[in-house]
Design an enzyme around this catalytic site. Structure first.
Site, PDB file in Angstrom:
ATOM      1  N   GLY A  46     -15.327  -0.532   0.734  1.00  0.00           N
ATOM      2  CA  GLY A  46     -15.134  -1.938   1.056  1.00  0.00           C
ATOM      3  C   GLY A  46     -15.118  -2.213   2.546  1.00  0.00           C
ATOM      4  O   GLY A  46     -14.133  -2.735   3.080  1.00  0.00           O
ATOM      5  N   SER A  48     -17.166  -4.214   4.335  1.00  0.00           N
ATOM      6  CA  SER A  48     -17.818  -5.446   4.780  1.00  0.00           C
ATOM      7  C   SER A  48     -16.857  -6.428   5.422  1.00  0.00           C
ATOM      8  O   SER A  48     -17.281  -7.334   6.156  1.00  0.00           O
ATOM      9  CB  SER A  48     -18.543  -6.127   3.607  1.00  0.00           C
ATOM     10  OG  SER A  48     -17.618  -6.510   2.611  1.00  0.00           O
ATOM     11  N   SER A  49     -15.548  -6.267   5.189  1.00  0.00           N
ATOM     12  CA  SER A  49     -14.582  -7.212   5.742  1.00  0.00           C
ATOM     13  C   SER A  49     -13.200  -6.570   5.771  1.00  0.00           C
ATOM     14  O   SER A  49     -13.008  -5.445   5.314  1.00  0.00           O
ATOM     15  CB  SER A  49     -14.549  -8.506   4.910  1.00  0.00           C
ATOM     16  OG  SER A  49     -14.106  -8.235   3.590  1.00  0.00           O
ATOM     17  N   GLY A  50     -12.243  -7.311   6.310  1.00  0.00           N
ATOM     18  CA  GLY A  50     -10.845  -6.899   6.272  1.00  0.00           C
ATOM     19  C   GLY A  50     -10.564  -5.585   6.980  1.00  0.00           C
ATOM     20  O   GLY A  50     -11.185  -5.246   7.986  1.00  0.00           O
ATOM     21  N   ASP A  55     -20.120  -0.306  -6.337  1.00  0.00           N
ATOM     22  CA  ASP A  55     -19.154  -1.180  -6.991  1.00  0.00           C
ATOM     23  C   ASP A  55     -18.127  -0.259  -7.621  1.00  0.00           C
ATOM     24  O   ASP A  55     -18.449   0.501  -8.546  1.00  0.00           O
ATOM     25  CB  ASP A  55     -19.850  -2.040  -8.055  1.00  0.00           C
ATOM     26  CG  ASP A  55     -18.892  -2.979  -8.780  1.00  0.00           C
ATOM     27  OD1 ASP A  55     -17.664  -2.793  -8.657  1.00  0.00           O
ATOM     28  OD2 ASP A  55     -19.373  -3.884  -9.484  1.00  0.00           O
ATOM     29  N   SER A  97      -2.629  -0.003   0.004  1.00  0.00           N
ATOM     30  CA  SER A  97      -1.859  -0.715  -1.007  1.00  0.00           C
ATOM     31  C   SER A  97      -1.401  -2.025  -0.381  1.00  0.00           C
ATOM     32  O   SER A  97      -2.198  -2.778   0.168  1.00  0.00           O
ATOM     33  CB  SER A  97      -0.684   0.147  -1.481  1.00  0.00           C
ATOM     34  OG  SER A  97       0.094  -0.527  -2.449  1.00  0.00           O
ATOM     35  N   TYR A 157      -1.925  -8.383  -9.495  1.00  0.00           N
ATOM     36  CA  TYR A 157      -2.069  -7.663  -8.231  1.00  0.00           C
ATOM     37  C   TYR A 157      -0.940  -6.647  -8.093  1.00  0.00           C
ATOM     38  O   TYR A 157      -1.160  -5.487  -7.731  1.00  0.00           O
ATOM     39  CB  TYR A 157      -2.057  -8.654  -7.065  1.00  0.00           C
ATOM     40  CG  TYR A 157      -2.240  -8.006  -5.711  1.00  0.00           C
ATOM     41  CD1 TYR A 157      -3.478  -7.515  -5.315  1.00  0.00           C
ATOM     42  CD2 TYR A 157      -1.169  -7.898  -4.824  1.00  0.00           C
ATOM     43  CE1 TYR A 157      -3.650  -6.932  -4.069  1.00  0.00           C
ATOM     44  CE2 TYR A 157      -1.331  -7.321  -3.570  1.00  0.00           C
ATOM     45  CZ  TYR A 157      -2.580  -6.832  -3.207  1.00  0.00           C
ATOM     46  OH  TYR A 157      -2.750  -6.253  -1.978  1.00  0.00           O
ATOM     47  N   ALA A 182       0.752  -5.362 -10.553  1.00  0.00           N
ATOM     48  CA  ALA A 182       0.547  -4.325 -11.569  1.00  0.00           C
ATOM     49  C   ALA A 182      -0.365  -3.236 -11.035  1.00  0.00           C
ATOM     50  O   ALA A 182      -0.115  -2.040 -11.219  1.00  0.00           O
ATOM     51  CB  ALA A 182      -0.051  -4.944 -12.834  1.00  0.00           C
ATOM     52  N   LYS A 210      -1.041  -2.563  -7.759  1.00  0.00           N
ATOM     53  CA  LYS A 210      -0.488  -1.895  -6.586  1.00  0.00           C
ATOM     54  C   LYS A 210       0.705  -1.006  -6.934  1.00  0.00           C
ATOM     55  O   LYS A 210       0.839   0.106  -6.408  1.00  0.00           O
ATOM     56  CB  LYS A 210      -0.109  -2.922  -5.507  1.00  0.00           C
ATOM     57  CG  LYS A 210      -1.303  -3.650  -4.907  1.00  0.00           C
ATOM     58  CD  LYS A 210      -2.346  -2.672  -4.345  1.00  0.00           C
ATOM     59  CE  LYS A 210      -3.487  -3.390  -3.658  1.00  0.00           C
ATOM     60  NZ  LYS A 210      -4.534  -2.454  -3.170  1.00  0.00           N
ATOM     61  N   THR A 263      -6.955 -11.703   7.405  1.00  0.00           N
ATOM     62  CA  THR A 263      -8.214 -11.140   6.929  1.00  0.00           C
ATOM     63  C   THR A 263      -8.788 -12.034   5.839  1.00  0.00           C
ATOM     64  O   THR A 263      -8.141 -12.970   5.365  1.00  0.00           O
ATOM     65  CB  THR A 263      -7.995  -9.735   6.333  1.00  0.00           C
ATOM     66  OG1 THR A 263      -7.213  -9.864   5.124  1.00  0.00           O
ATOM     67  CG2 THR A 263      -7.271  -8.820   7.306  1.00  0.00           C
TER      68      THR A 263
END
Length: 279
Positions: free
Chosen positions: A10, A12-14, A57, A134, A148, A150, A152, A183
């Protein structure tokens, strides 16, 4: 910092994007996975020798294992950063079955399968570092964010167990628990369930204020957070948990102190279910 090869999902961002940019600027090699290669084309062009982009993915388990088999043949991967994920907001009753399945597949199962797929090569090479992004939401729960949490809470239990399993192979594990950050996770990629009138005014819809930048931005700086995550790889032994953000740390401490106090109040009740001594 020693030269390492990093695999980050992941990017592409954040946090994934922030970490990748910083690492590449430091001369590190990054294998970054995305669902859309076009979103990282600038990095491909700027760092043709040290940035390797791969389409993935993480909800496709077969693709995870296919990609990891190829990558571990071609590269010695020193660090895996499980970063891919997103937030899903809404009361539990408001969520569709498809929304429930997708967030579990992305935020929980995808990370589990990435770890399982890379462990054989890390054991064989005699070292490695697993970093799981996390959230302090892996310790603290809020209404309107049940699935979310659940995911994490689940991934934290998985990683804590794995940390004990792989320590003898010189593989370290760090669970990163960021607080709110500026973000796309909060201000772009967050998904919201179809809201029901019955929950209007309910705490389950309090997230609407948090997602609106007009009400104030999150305190966390993703660039500073990314730097602290990168620096943690040089710590030996690996820190099991890394809380990022003063508000996140205080909220976590308050929650855990209340939890421990509640457990201690149950001392007599817990003992009452044991067989009497000698029986």
């Amino acid at each position: 910092m020693a030269n390492r090869t990093w695999l980050i999902t992941g990017v592409s961002s954040g946090f994934g994007r922030a970490m990748t940019s910083q690492l590449l600027a430091q001369g590190q090699t990054v294998i970054g996975t995305v669902r859309n290669i076009q979103k990282v084309q600038d990095l491909v062009e700027q760092y043709p020798q040290t940035f390797i982009s791969k389409t993935l993915d993480v909800t496709n388990i077969a693709n995870i294992h296919q990609l990891m088999e190829k990558l571990t043949q071609d590269y010695q991967i020193d660090v895996l950063v499980n970063n891919a994920g997103y937030g899903l907001f809404g009361a539990a009753e408001e969520l569709s079955d498809a929304e429930v399945d997708r967030i579990i597949a992305t935020d929980l199962t995808g990370s589990i399968q990435m770890v399982r797929a890379i462990l054989p090569s890390m054991r064989a090479q005699g070292h490695g570092r697993l970093i799981q992004i996390s959230s302090y939401g892996g310790q603290v729960a809020f209404p309107g964010n049940s699935m979310y949490h659940a995911a994490k809470f689940g991934i934290e239990g998985f990683m804590e167990a794995v940390a004990q399993e792989v320590a003898g192979f010189n593989i370290g594990v760090t669970i990163v628990e960021p607080g709110g950050a500026r973000t796309e996770f909060r201000y772009g990629s967050a998904q919201v369930a179809k809201m029901m009138p019955a929950y209007e005014g309910n705490p389950a819809h309090a997230f609407q204020r948090m997602l609106d930048p007009a009400n104030g931005l999150a305190p966390g700086d993703p660039q500073r957070m990314a730097s602290r995550i990168i620096e943690s790889v040089d710590q030996d032994p690996a820190p099991l948990r890394l809380v990022l953000g003063s508000q996140a740390l205080q909220s976590t401490i308050d929650t855990l102190e209340k939890r421990v106090a509640d457990f201690k109040r149950q001392t007599a009740l817990a003992a009452s279910t044991d067989f009497p001594a000698g029986e």
